[in-house]
Write a protein that holds these residues in place. Sequence first.
Motif, PDB file in Angstrom:
ATOM      1  N   TRP A 403       0.985  -1.305  -0.044  1.00 20.76           N
ATOM      2  CA  TRP A 403       0.009  -0.130   0.020  1.00 20.76           C
ATOM      3  C   TRP A 403       0.929   1.297  -0.035  1.00 20.76           C
ATOM      4  O   TRP A 403       1.935   1.139   0.023  1.00 20.76           O
ATOM      5  CB  TRP A 403      -0.887   0.091   1.243  1.00 20.76           C
ATOM      6  CG  TRP A 403      -0.188  -0.321   2.561  1.00 20.76           C
ATOM      7  CD1 TRP A 403       0.214   0.884   3.394  1.00 20.76           C
ATOM      8  CD2 TRP A 403      -0.024  -1.251   2.846  1.00 20.76           C
ATOM      9  NE1 TRP A 403       0.967   0.214   4.445  1.00 20.76           N
ATOM     10  CE2 TRP A 403       0.668  -1.035   4.327  1.00 20.76           C
ATOM     11  CE3 TRP A 403      -0.280  -2.689   2.843  1.00 20.76           C
ATOM     12  CZ2 TRP A 403       1.080  -2.071   5.445  1.00 20.76           C
ATOM     13  CZ3 TRP A 403       0.088  -3.823   3.775  1.00 20.76           C
ATOM     14  CH2 TRP A 403       0.839  -3.331   5.121  1.00 20.76           C
ATOM     15  N   ASN A 404       0.236   2.560  -0.399  1.00 24.31           N
ATOM     16  CA  ASN A 404       0.945   3.798  -0.320  1.00 24.31           C
ATOM     17  C   ASN A 404       1.993   3.716  -1.323  1.00 24.31           C
ATOM     18  O   ASN A 404       3.062   4.137  -1.388  1.00 24.31           O
ATOM     19  CB  ASN A 404       1.543   4.014   1.193  1.00 24.31           C
ATOM     20  CG  ASN A 404       0.605   4.422   2.255  1.00 24.31           C
ATOM     21  OD1 ASN A 404      -0.595   4.701   1.832  1.00 24.31           O
ATOM     22  ND2 ASN A 404       1.010   4.369   3.251  1.00 24.31           N
ATOM     23  N   ASN A 405       1.667   3.004  -2.432  1.00 23.84           N
ATOM     24  CA  ASN A 405       2.552   3.082  -3.830  1.00 23.84           C
ATOM     25  C   ASN A 405       1.366   3.770  -4.874  1.00 23.84           C
ATOM     26  O   ASN A 405       0.702   2.922  -5.637  1.00 23.84           O
ATOM     27  CB  ASN A 405       3.042   2.072  -4.347  1.00 23.84           C
ATOM     28  CG  ASN A 405       4.249   1.528  -3.438  1.00 23.84           C
ATOM     29  OD1 ASN A 405       5.583   2.187  -3.522  1.00 23.84           O
ATOM     30  ND2 ASN A 405       4.106   0.616  -2.535  1.00 23.84           N
ATOM     31  N   PRO A 406       1.103   4.935  -5.005  1.00 22.62           N
ATOM     32  CA  PRO A 406       0.206   5.469  -5.629  1.00 22.62           C
ATOM     33  C   PRO A 406       0.048   4.884  -7.184  1.00 22.62           C
ATOM     34  O   PRO A 406      -1.118   4.973  -7.669  1.00 22.62           O
ATOM     35  CB  PRO A 406       0.199   7.046  -5.367  1.00 22.62           C
ATOM     36  CG  PRO A 406       0.852   7.199  -4.291  1.00 22.62           C
ATOM     37  CD  PRO A 406       2.002   5.940  -4.238  1.00 22.62           C
ATOM     38  N   ASN A 407       1.079   4.876  -7.858  1.00 20.33           N
ATOM     39  CA  ASN A 407       1.075   4.355  -8.996  1.00 20.33           C
ATOM     40  C   ASN A 407       1.599   2.823  -9.218  1.00 20.33           C
ATOM     41  O   ASN A 407       1.859   2.537 -10.418  1.00 20.33           O
ATOM     42  CB  ASN A 407       2.237   5.036  -9.798  1.00 20.33           C
ATOM     43  CG  ASN A 407       2.012   6.729  -9.860  1.00 20.33           C
ATOM     44  OD1 ASN A 407       0.822   6.916 -10.311  1.00 20.33           O
ATOM     45  ND2 ASN A 407       2.856   7.514  -9.616  1.00 20.33           N
ATOM     46  N   LEU A 408       0.949   2.121  -8.302  1.00 22.49           N
ATOM     47  CA  LEU A 408       1.251   0.543  -8.422  1.00 22.49           C
ATOM     48  C   LEU A 408      -0.109   0.140  -8.681  1.00 22.49           C
ATOM     49  O   LEU A 408      -0.899   0.380  -7.855  1.00 22.49           O
ATOM     50  CB  LEU A 408       2.105   0.210  -7.305  1.00 22.49           C
ATOM     51  CG  LEU A 408       2.368  -1.451  -7.434  1.00 22.49           C
ATOM     52  CD1 LEU A 408       3.441  -1.500  -8.262  1.00 22.49           C
ATOM     53  CD2 LEU A 408       3.094  -1.604  -6.169  1.00 22.49           C
ATOM     54  N   CYS A 409      -0.071  -1.001  -9.228  1.00 28.03           N
ATOM     55  CA  CYS A 409      -1.484  -1.575  -9.460  1.00 28.03           C
ATOM     56  C   CYS A 409      -1.169  -3.111  -9.503  1.00 28.03           C
ATOM     57  O   CYS A 409      -0.031  -3.452  -9.595  1.00 28.03           O
ATOM     58  CB  CYS A 409      -2.198  -1.248 -10.704  1.00 28.03           C
ATOM     59  SG  CYS A 409      -1.636  -1.483 -12.192  1.00 28.03           S
ATOM     60  N   HIS A 410      -2.424  -3.873  -9.297  1.00 28.28           N
ATOM     61  CA  HIS A 410      -2.421  -5.280  -9.324  1.00 28.28           C
ATOM     62  C   HIS A 410      -3.492  -5.944 -10.474  1.00 28.28           C
ATOM     63  O   HIS A 410      -4.301  -5.140 -10.874  1.00 28.28           O
ATOM     64  CB  HIS A 410      -2.579  -5.998  -8.138  1.00 28.28           C
ATOM     65  CG  HIS A 410      -4.053  -5.817  -7.840  1.00 28.28           C
ATOM     66  ND1 HIS A 410      -5.084  -6.888  -8.200  1.00 28.28           N
ATOM     67  CD2 HIS A 410      -4.602  -4.888  -6.910  1.00 28.28           C
ATOM     68  CE1 HIS A 410      -6.030  -6.410  -7.575  1.00 28.28           C
ATOM     69  NE2 HIS A 410      -6.050  -5.231  -6.870  1.00 28.28           N
ATOM     70  N   ARG A 411      -2.936  -7.002 -10.867  1.00 30.44           N
ATOM     71  CA  ARG A 411      -3.473  -7.658 -11.833  1.00 30.44           C
ATOM     72  C   ARG A 411      -4.766  -8.327 -11.216  1.00 30.44           C
ATOM     73  O   ARG A 411      -4.367  -9.426 -10.423  1.00 30.44           O
ATOM     74  CB  ARG A 411      -2.867  -8.569 -12.893  1.00 30.44           C
ATOM     75  CG  ARG A 411      -3.426  -9.369 -13.875  1.00 30.44           C
ATOM     76  CD  ARG A 411      -2.665 -10.221 -14.736  1.00 30.44           C
ATOM     77  NE  ARG A 411      -1.539 -10.958 -13.950  1.00 30.44           N
ATOM     78  CZ  ARG A 411      -1.653 -11.853 -13.726  1.00 30.44           C
ATOM     79  NH1 ARG A 411      -2.942 -12.845 -13.713  1.00 30.44           N
ATOM     80  NH2 ARG A 411      -0.679 -12.741 -12.927  1.00 30.44           N
ATOM     81  N   LEU A 412      -5.983  -8.434 -11.456  1.00 28.39           N
ATOM     82  CA  LEU A 412      -6.844  -9.260 -10.791  1.00 28.39           C
ATOM     83  C   LEU A 412      -6.801 -10.613 -11.229  1.00 28.39           C
ATOM     84  O   LEU A 412      -6.627 -11.042 -12.325  1.00 28.39           O
ATOM     85  CB  LEU A 412      -8.453  -8.855 -11.106  1.00 28.39           C
ATOM     86  CG  LEU A 412      -8.982  -7.716 -10.494  1.00 28.39           C
ATOM     87  CD1 LEU A 412     -10.200  -7.386 -11.125  1.00 28.39           C
ATOM     88  CD2 LEU A 412      -8.858  -7.954  -9.035  1.00 28.39           C
ATOM     89  N   PRO A 413      -6.682 -11.555 -10.040  1.00 26.19           N
ATOM     90  CA  PRO A 413      -6.600 -12.954 -10.372  1.00 26.19           C
ATOM     91  C   PRO A 413      -7.865 -13.676 -10.634  1.00 26.19           C
ATOM     92  O   PRO A 413      -8.924 -12.989 -10.289  1.00 26.19           O
ATOM     93  CB  PRO A 413      -5.931 -13.587  -8.964  1.00 26.19           C
ATOM     94  CG  PRO A 413      -6.461 -12.551  -7.916  1.00 26.19           C
ATOM     95  CD  PRO A 413      -6.582 -11.142  -8.694  1.00 26.19           C
TER      96      PRO A 413
END
Length: 500
Positions: A403-413
């Motif tokens: 968390w608290n990485n504003p430009n990081l996202c995850h791929r929905l599994p």
Amino acid sequence: MKMSFSPPLCFLIMLSLLSLSSFNVSCRGQEQEDGSSGAPMERGEQEALYSAIQGFVGKWWNGSDLYPDPCGWTPIQGVDCDLYNGWWYVSALNVGPVYENSLRCAQDARLTHHLFELKHLTTLSIYSCFSSPRRNPVRLPIFSWGALSNTLESLELRSNPGLVGTVPASVGSLKRLQSLVLLENGLAGPLPMELGNLIRLKRLVLSTNGFAGQIPPALGGLNSLLILDCSRNNLSGQLPLTFGGLTSLLKLDLSGNSNLDAPLPGELGNLRNLTLLDLGGNKISGGLIRGIQEMVSLKEIVMSNNPTLRGDLTGIEWAKLEDLEVLDLSNTGLTGRIPESMTRLKRLRFLGLSDNSLWGTPPPELASLPCISALYLNGNNLTGQLDFPGTFYGKMGRRFGAWNNPNLCHRLPLTSSSSLAVNVPFGVRPCSRAGNASGNRTVSSLLIAEMSEGDDDLHRDLQIEVSSGWPSRGVNGSGWGSTSKEMMALVWVLLLVMFE
């Protein structure tokens, strides 16, 4: 009636009487001149023992009545003895609530000079004895330690907040000392440079006191030292360059001193046997030294909460640290990328990189580390797609932080239930089609993710049904063909793109 005895019986009776006579003589032979029974003990040694214990437990304690033979028939808990030239002498004195029947200190406990009259004392341990620095402050004697210079091998003073003042220089005269533990006391002031005279020392623990000033460079001459722990004090300045000579050292803990504020000396790289390096909670600067990669025995590196450390991670060949299990570099002002060589730390269990200024995309191989059980990347400037499998998030739970990485996202599994929140990283947004963080396009990103997963038809059908509300079966109850299902998914993607 007159009794008669056969010759064999008479012989047995006479033998028994002789045995009893021998026993009585043996017992009388062990009686000391003062009339007490047991093994012989010098009167001066015995009186010194009784008086030393009275200083700890109070004058009500009458050792000569309670324990007339303290090394023989009536031993004292916490007192060990050895024979020297046919006489008993005290070899170890342990005071404090270790066992139920241990010697326990009075509220006005004190160190008396009688303690230093025990001629063969090798071990002295005082635990939780001096409890109040206000009501009963106790100081270490200044000049008495020389009396034990040829005998004392272990001195341990633990959990004595009422033990105040400084460590006297005369402690450095204990030339046979192998273990010096001054833990959780009220001691303060500078560390005496005379500690460097204790050349046989293998363990030096000075943790949780109020020691201040610089670390004496003379400590670097203790070539036999295995453990050096000066944590949780008020020490300041730099680590002595002489520490590079502590080549036998296994544990170095200088954490929690707040004011150690200089760069790490490159000489630390000489400590090839070190397994623990803990310098957390200081103000160390200048970045990580390249010599860390030469400390090949390291199992734990803790540098957390040194916000002035700075630098990056790429200058070190992390793969050389094959035994490393714990690496905590959180809140150290680090910048740059997470190097790929960190993904080859096969024994790593804990990796803490939180609250820094790291950027770039986290290497997906971090999730494949075979022993990893805690991974913290939160509070950085990481970007891109967090490409870890859903099973990894499920296994780690809150022990994975991004968390608290504003430009990081995850791929929905892919999931096998209707809940899209299963096995996703806490506090990280799902990716949009462009791979950026997005909070309102979960369905389209889900479909794209499903199509890229391969041939898992069952999971794909379930996700399409959940996302669209349409059944994934035909009117006759049979499943759609693979081509029909792919076409349907593409239609939904196009519709969503048109109406966004």
